[in-house]
Motif scaffolding. Structure first.
Motif, PDB file in Angstrom:
ATOM      1  N   PHE A 110       0.848  -1.095   0.181  1.00 55.37           N
ATOM      2  CA  PHE A 110       0.056   0.092   0.199  1.00 55.37           C
ATOM      3  C   PHE A 110       1.085   1.280  -0.156  1.00 55.37           C
ATOM      4  CE2 PHE A 110      -2.312  -3.504   1.807  1.00 55.37           C
ATOM      5  CZ  PHE A 110      -3.702  -3.044   1.531  1.00 55.37           C
ATOM      6  N   GLY A 111       0.538   2.310  -0.764  1.00 57.90           N
ATOM      7  CA  GLY A 111       1.062   3.519  -0.701  1.00 57.90           C
ATOM      8  C   GLY A 111       0.129   4.514  -0.422  1.00 57.90           C
ATOM      9  N   LEU A 112       0.543   5.671   0.392  1.00 56.88           N
ATOM     10  CA  LEU A 112      -0.322   6.708   0.559  1.00 56.88           C
ATOM     11  C   LEU A 112       0.328   8.037   0.482  1.00 56.88           C
ATOM     12  CD1 LEU A 112      -3.649   6.975   2.003  1.00 56.88           C
ATOM     13  CD2 LEU A 112      -2.177   8.272   3.696  1.00 56.88           C
ATOM     14  N   ALA A 113      -0.273   8.865  -0.317  1.00 55.60           N
ATOM     15  CA  ALA A 113       0.422  10.075  -0.584  1.00 55.60           C
ATOM     16  C   ALA A 113      -0.392  11.224  -0.328  1.00 55.60           C
ATOM     17  CB  ALA A 113       1.096  10.363  -2.038  1.00 55.60           C
ATOM     18  N   ASP A 114       0.118  12.692   0.528  1.00 54.16           N
ATOM     19  CA  ASP A 114      -0.834  13.574   0.621  1.00 54.16           C
ATOM     20  C   ASP A 114       0.175  14.800   1.151  1.00 54.16           C
ATOM     21  OD1 ASP A 114       0.086  12.893   3.258  1.00 54.16           O
ATOM     22  OD2 ASP A 114      -1.909  12.391   4.103  1.00 54.16           O
ATOM     23  N   ALA A 115      -0.238  15.751   1.801  1.00 55.21           N
ATOM     24  CA  ALA A 115       0.521  16.917   1.971  1.00 55.21           C
ATOM     25  C   ALA A 115       1.692  16.585   3.022  1.00 55.21           C
ATOM     26  CB  ALA A 115      -0.338  18.115   2.415  1.00 55.21           C
ATOM     27  N   TRP A 116       1.360  15.539   3.682  1.00 54.26           N
ATOM     28  CA  TRP A 116       2.324  15.135   4.780  1.00 54.26           C
ATOM     29  C   TRP A 116       3.428  14.335   4.281  1.00 54.26           C
ATOM     30  CZ3 TRP A 116      -2.732  15.985   5.892  1.00 54.26           C
ATOM     31  CH2 TRP A 116      -3.019  16.887   6.670  1.00 54.26           C
ATOM     32  N   GLY A 117       3.631  13.854   3.028  1.00 54.86           N
ATOM     33  CA  GLY A 117       4.402  13.078   2.547  1.00 54.86           C
ATOM     34  C   GLY A 117       3.930  11.556   1.858  1.00 54.86           C
ATOM     35  N   ILE A 118       4.851  10.766   1.805  1.00 49.82           N
ATOM     36  CA  ILE A 118       4.172   9.218   1.361  1.00 49.82           C
ATOM     37  C   ILE A 118       4.588   8.125   2.389  1.00 49.82           C
ATOM     38  CG2 ILE A 118       4.735   7.491  -0.665  1.00 49.82           C
ATOM     39  CD1 ILE A 118       6.020  10.184  -2.497  1.00 49.82           C
ATOM     40  N   ARG A 119       3.609   7.407   2.470  1.00 48.99           N
ATOM     41  CA  ARG A 119       3.922   6.304   3.598  1.00 48.99           C
ATOM     42  C   ARG A 119       3.711   4.934   2.861  1.00 48.99           C
ATOM     43  NH1 ARG A 119       1.301  10.580   4.529  1.00 48.99           N
ATOM     44  NH2 ARG A 119      -0.446   9.835   5.264  1.00 48.99           N
ATOM     45  N   THR A 120       4.133   4.016   3.298  1.00 38.90           N
ATOM     46  CA  THR A 120       3.872   2.427   2.519  1.00 38.90           C
ATOM     47  C   THR A 120       3.618   1.715   3.662  1.00 38.90           C
ATOM     48  OG1 THR A 120       6.277   2.307   2.509  1.00 38.90           O
ATOM     49  CG2 THR A 120       5.304   3.258   0.467  1.00 38.90           C
ATOM     50  N   LYS A 121       3.307   0.604   3.255  1.00 36.76           N
ATOM     51  CA  LYS A 121       2.979  -0.589   4.349  1.00 36.76           C
ATOM     52  C   LYS A 121       2.716  -1.822   3.450  1.00 36.76           C
ATOM     53  CE  LYS A 121      -0.242  -1.998   7.940  1.00 36.76           C
ATOM     54  NZ  LYS A 121      -1.355  -1.402   8.794  1.00 36.76           N
ATOM     55  N   THR A 122       3.127  -2.942   3.712  1.00 35.47           N
ATOM     56  CA  THR A 122       2.860  -4.407   3.299  1.00 35.47           C
ATOM     57  C   THR A 122       2.091  -5.208   4.255  1.00 35.47           C
ATOM     58  OG1 THR A 122       4.799  -4.166   2.151  1.00 35.47           O
ATOM     59  CG2 THR A 122       3.933  -6.250   2.294  1.00 35.47           C
ATOM     60  N   VAL A 123       1.071  -5.633   3.717  1.00 34.24           N
ATOM     61  CA  VAL A 123       0.444  -6.563   4.404  1.00 34.24           C
ATOM     62  C   VAL A 123       0.102  -8.095   3.824  1.00 34.24           C
ATOM     63  CG1 VAL A 123      -2.148  -6.916   5.345  1.00 34.24           C
ATOM     64  CG2 VAL A 123      -1.290  -4.624   5.354  1.00 34.24           C
ATOM     65  N   ASP A 124       0.334  -8.915   4.585  1.00 38.39           N
ATOM     66  CA  ASP A 124       0.175 -10.278   3.908  1.00 38.39           C
ATOM     67  C   ASP A 124      -1.003 -10.864   4.592  1.00 38.39           C
ATOM     68  OD1 ASP A 124       2.544 -10.701   2.388  1.00 38.39           O
ATOM     69  OD2 ASP A 124       3.699 -10.805   4.429  1.00 38.39           O
ATOM     70  N   PHE A 125      -2.171 -10.823   3.396  1.00 40.93           N
ATOM     71  CA  PHE A 125      -3.316 -11.424   3.857  1.00 40.93           C
ATOM     72  C   PHE A 125      -3.492 -13.029   3.934  1.00 40.93           C
ATOM     73  CE2 PHE A 125      -4.364  -7.213   2.150  1.00 40.93           C
ATOM     74  CZ  PHE A 125      -5.051  -6.531   3.328  1.00 40.93           C
ATOM     75  N   GLY A 126      -2.515 -13.587   3.167  1.00 31.75           N
ATOM     76  CA  GLY A 126      -2.364 -14.915   3.071  1.00 31.75           C
ATOM     77  C   GLY A 126      -3.043 -15.342   2.024  1.00 31.75           C
ATOM     78  N   ALA A 127      -3.086 -16.705   1.779  1.00 32.55           N
ATOM     79  CA  ALA A 127      -3.883 -17.508   0.564  1.00 32.55           C
ATOM     80  C   ALA A 127      -5.234 -17.537   0.776  1.00 32.55           C
ATOM     81  CB  ALA A 127      -2.793 -18.564   0.156  1.00 32.55           C
ATOM     82  N   ILE A 128      -5.926 -16.819   0.788  1.00 36.00           N
ATOM     83  CA  ILE A 128      -7.492 -16.705   1.420  1.00 36.00           C
ATOM     84  C   ILE A 128      -8.614 -16.601   0.239  1.00 36.00           C
ATOM     85  CG2 ILE A 128      -7.052 -15.828   3.794  1.00 36.00           C
ATOM     86  CD1 ILE A 128      -8.032 -12.835   2.683  1.00 36.00           C
ATOM     87  N   GLY A 129      -7.818 -16.626  -1.020  1.00 35.66           N
ATOM     88  CA  GLY A 129      -8.491 -16.450  -2.324  1.00 35.66           C
ATOM     89  C   GLY A 129      -8.616 -15.228  -2.830  1.00 35.66           C
ATOM     90  N   ARG A 130      -8.723 -15.331  -4.332  1.00 34.37           N
ATOM     91  CA  ARG A 130      -8.583 -14.077  -4.985  1.00 34.37           C
ATOM     92  C   ARG A 130      -9.522 -12.955  -4.657  1.00 34.37           C
ATOM     93  NH1 ARG A 130      -5.975 -12.448  -9.390  1.00 34.37           N
ATOM     94  NH2 ARG A 130      -6.932 -10.815 -10.827  1.00 34.37           N
ATOM     95  N   ALA A 131     -10.606 -13.311  -4.481  1.00 30.75           N
ATOM     96  CA  ALA A 131     -11.616 -12.480  -4.177  1.00 30.75           C
ATOM     97  C   ALA A 131     -11.628 -11.814  -2.704  1.00 30.75           C
ATOM     98  CB  ALA A 131     -13.057 -13.085  -4.293  1.00 30.75           C
ATOM     99  N   GLU A 132     -11.131 -12.821  -1.968  1.00 29.36           N
ATOM    100  CA  GLU A 132     -11.108 -12.260  -0.559  1.00 29.36           C
ATOM    101  C   GLU A 132      -9.966 -11.157  -0.320  1.00 29.36           C
ATOM    102  OE1 GLU A 132     -11.708 -15.339  -1.628  1.00 29.36           O
ATOM    103  OE2 GLU A 132     -13.804 -15.653  -0.599  1.00 29.36           O
ATOM    104  N   VAL A 133      -8.854 -11.795  -0.961  1.00 33.58           N
ATOM    105  CA  VAL A 133      -7.698 -10.727  -0.978  1.00 33.58           C
ATOM    106  C   VAL A 133      -8.058  -9.161  -1.505  1.00 33.58           C
ATOM    107  CG1 VAL A 133      -5.351 -10.095  -1.732  1.00 33.58           C
ATOM    108  CG2 VAL A 133      -5.984 -12.394  -0.952  1.00 33.58           C
ATOM    109  N   ARG A 134      -8.732  -9.427  -2.590  1.00 30.72           N
ATOM    110  CA  ARG A 134      -8.883  -8.194  -3.190  1.00 30.72           C
ATOM    111  C   ARG A 134     -10.149  -7.341  -2.283  1.00 30.72           C
ATOM    112  NH1 ARG A 134      -9.084  -7.930  -9.140  1.00 30.72           N
ATOM    113  NH2 ARG A 134     -11.404  -7.486  -9.222  1.00 30.72           N
TER     114      ARG A 134
END
Length: 156
Positions: free
Chosen positions: A114-138
């Motif tokens: 994930f990336g988020l950009a605004d007036a305070w800059g850019i922040r990133t984060k990675t999340v591992d949702f696991g192999a829960i299925g394509r629709a569920e990950v989305r």
């Protein structure tokens, strides 16, 4: 937090929202624009599924893609930054990941950056949702992206 509340926060802040989406294929902007009156807080959504689209539409640097791959915090950061620069928005959220099926030991199914950009800059984060299925990950990705937007819009 639901999409209507996020739109209210954006309106109160006087900012428009942009999205840059890969693995969700437009589901985040879709969730936001499902809300009547969303045009008062939503500027645009970039659906950049291919690497070429990321480069052309968001200005992602090919050397970043070569060095880190499309599913990386570095690309999520460039996607969010590119969406902010190429829109009238004051805040942009970006997602890139492996919804599945598939993946690798290095980048497993269910990993989303994930990336988020605004007036305070850019922040990133990675999340591992696991192999829960394509629709569920989305869907989990959409929910998490909306939470990131909400948290950023609540910032003082």
């Amino acid at each position: 937090m639901n999409a209507a509340d996020i739109l209210d926060l954006a309106r109160m802040r006087g900012v428009m929202i942009a999205t840059a989406e890969s693995c969700t294929g437009g589901l985040i902007i879709g969730r936001l624009t499902d809300v009547p009156g969303s045009s008062r807080a939503v500027d645009r959504g970039f659906v950049t599924y291919s690497n070429a689209a990321k480069i052309e539409m968001l200005g992602i640097r090919p050397e970043t893609l070569d060095a880190y791959g499309a599913v990386s915090e570095e690309i999520a950061a460039e996607m969010a930054s590119g969406a902010l620069k190429r829109s009238q928005a004051g805040i942009a959220v970006a997602v890139t990941g492996i919804a599945g099926p598939g993946g690798s030991d290095h980048k497993p199914e269910g990993r989303v950056c994930f990336g988020l950009a605004d007036a305070w800059g850019i922040r990133t984060k990675t999340v591992d949702f696991g192999a829960i299925g394509r629709a569920e990950v989305r869907l989990a990705t959409v929910d998490h992206a909306l939470e990131l937007l909400a948290a950023a819009l609540r910032k003082d």
